[in-house]
Write an enzyme that holds these catalytic residues in place. Structure first.
Site, short mmCIF file in Angstrom:
data_model
loop_
_atom_site.label_atom_id
_atom_site.label_comp_id
_atom_site.label_asym_id
_atom_site.label_seq_id
_atom_site.Cartn_x
_atom_site.Cartn_y
_atom_site.Cartn_z
N GLN A 133 -10.24 -4.24 -3.24
CA GLN A 133 -11.78 -3.23 -2.71
C GLN A 133 -12.84 -3.67 -3.82
O GLN A 133 -13.29 -4.46 -3.87
CB GLN A 133 -11.34 -1.99 -2.80
N CYS B 146 -16.14 2.06 0.92
CA CYS B 146 -15.01 0.51 0.74
C CYS B 146 -14.73 0.92 2.74
O CYS B 146 -14.46 0.29 2.86
CB CYS B 146 -13.60 1.37 -0.24
N ARG C 31 -13.85 -8.86 1.89
CA ARG C 31 -12.53 -8.30 1.45
C ARG C 31 -11.87 -9.77 1.47
O ARG C 31 -10.83 -9.88 0.78
CB ARG C 31 -11.67 -7.04 1.92
N HIS D 10 -7.57 1.00 -6.41
CA HIS D 10 -7.74 0.43 -5.43
C HIS D 10 -8.31 -1.41 -5.34
O HIS D 10 -9.33 -1.46 -4.89
CB HIS D 10 -8.89 0.69 -4.64
N ASP E 29 -17.39 7.52 -1.39
CA ASP E 29 -16.31 7.21 -0.37
C ASP E 29 -15.79 8.07 0.54
O ASP E 29 -16.63 9.44 -0.21
CB ASP E 29 -15.01 6.62 -1.65
N ARG F 117 0.50 -0.87 -0.05
CA ARG F 117 0.12 0.06 -0.39
C ARG F 117 1.18 1.24 0.65
O ARG F 117 1.93 1.37 1.09
CB ARG F 117 -1.14 0.03 1.34
N1 CP Z 1 -11.21 -0.24 2.56
C1 CP Z 1 -9.84 0.13 3.02
O1 CP Z 1 -9.26 -0.75 2.17
O2 CP Z 1 -9.67 0.17 4.23
P1 CP Z 1 -8.34 -0.23 4.97
O3 CP Z 1 -7.79 1.56 4.35
O4 CP Z 1 -8.72 0.57 6.65
O5 CP Z 1 -7.72 -1.06 4.64
N1 NVA Z 2 -9.94 6.54 -1.42
C1 NVA Z 2 -9.86 6.36 0.23
C2 NVA Z 2 -9.90 4.80 0.06
C3 NVA Z 2 -9.35 4.26 1.57
C4 NVA Z 2 -9.70 2.37 1.54
C5 NVA Z 2 -8.23 6.54 0.33
O1 NVA Z 2 -7.57 7.12 -0.68
O2 NVA Z 2 -7.83 6.77 1.69
#
Ligand code: CP
Ligand code: NVA
Length: 303
Positions: free
Chosen positions: A135, A262, A290, A132, A223, A105
């Site tokens: 997700q 998400c 997930r 992502h 989101d 990530r």
């Molecule tokens: N939706 C998602 O990826 O959540 P986290 O940021 O908690 O991993």
């Molecule tokens: N768009 C959000 C998604 C989190 C899972 C971010 O990137 O923070």
């Protein structure tokens, strides 16, 4: 050597492979719920690199590996030499000697590209500023559990044209559904990704009007207005206010439309409590999936 099976982005895989991953996920979910999981990942280790916070991604990958007999090592940028300038390329070469797969990530897509270039084990995208994909695999799985095949259905997005929206665009093309995104002019999805979708024959509409996006939708998505790393929080809240998913907006979708997010959610900003906790919402199933969708991804990557 056989070609590595990386899970980098939904547009990088063909529809048949994506369907194969979701089928694997459904089988592994069924086995888990029946208490009949097999140690598919015995002797396998996933290393996860987090350069941004996470609740769901971290815990669901870890629990998923453990439920199938595998191991996980979690690394953060700050607590490893990545934070002191060791390159992703060198890190990739080293981790490939220890692990069977690497999940990352990161803010920077270039780091994902470097991992792909230098790792000799499969690489999984656990979120970048651009996309992502894990997700959206869970989201498609969740939609289909509730409503059957997503092909030909109408999915709406109201809010920031962000990383999660980009993966929805990829999915609309690969899974064959209509996607209608309502975004402010300044926060529309990247022009390049929209061009790609058009060139692939995707049925994508981008509008400034949330009501137009949800009209006739089978699924409405929200989101956060301020993603991890976004600096301009006040300005975002100002321009995104008309895109809040509330009961009035949901009333414009099909009567049996689903609502997904998400997570993490900012209740009262992008979505109201009534919608989060209301009859359309499948957010907890979505979060659970997930776990199952990523088992499918891991099973495919690890062969
Ligand atoms: N939706 C998602 O990826 O959540 P986290 O940021 O908690 O991993
Ligand atoms: N768009 C959000 C998604 C989190 C899972 C971010 O990137 O923070």
């Amino acid at each position: 050597m056989a070609e590595l099976k990386h899970f980098l982005d939904i547009d990088r895989l063909d529809s048949k492979t994506l369907r194969q991953i979701l089928d694997l996920a459904a089988r592994l979910k069924k086995a888990q719920l029946a208490g009949k999981s097999k140690p598919l990942f015995a002797g396998k280790t996933l290393v996860m690199i987090f350069e941004k916070p996470s609740t769901r991604t971290r815990v669901s990958f870890q629990v998923g590996m453990q439920q199938l007999g595998g191991q996980v090592v979690v690394m953060s940028e700050q607590e490893s030499h990545l934070g002191r300038g060791e390159t992703i390329a060198d890190t990739a070469r080293v981790l490939s000697r220890y692990a069977d797969a690497i999940m990352i990530r990161t803010d920077d897509t270039a780091k994902l590209d470097d991992l792909e270039a230098y790792a000799s084990v499969p690489v999984i995208n656990g979120l970048t500023d651009y996309s992502h994909p894990c997700q959206i695999m869970a989201d498609v799985m969740t939609f289909e559990e509730h409503r059957g095949p997503i092909e030909g259905k109408v999915v709406a997005w109201s809010g920031d044209g962000n990383n999660v929206a980009n993966s929805w665009i990829h999915a609309a093309v690969r899974f064959g559904f209509t996607l209608k995104l309502a975004c402010p002019d300044t926060l529309r999805p990247d022009a390049k990704i929209l061009q790609w979708a058009t060139s692939e024959g995707g049925d994508i509409l981008v509008t400034g009007d949330a009501g137009e996006a949800v009209d006739g939708a089978d699924l409405v998505n929200a989101d956060t207005w301020v993603s991890m790393g976004d600096a301009d929080a006040d300005e975002r809240r100002r321009v995104l206010a008309p895109y809040q998913v509330n009961q009035d907006l949901m009333a414009g979708a099909k009567p049996d439309a689903l609502f997904m997010h998400c997570l993490p959610a900012h209740r009262g900003d992008e979505v109201t409590d009534e919608v989060m906790d209301g009859p359309h919402s499948v957010i907890w199933d979505e979060a659970e999936n997930r776990l199952h969708a990523q088992k499918g991804i891991l099973a495919w990557c690890l062969g």
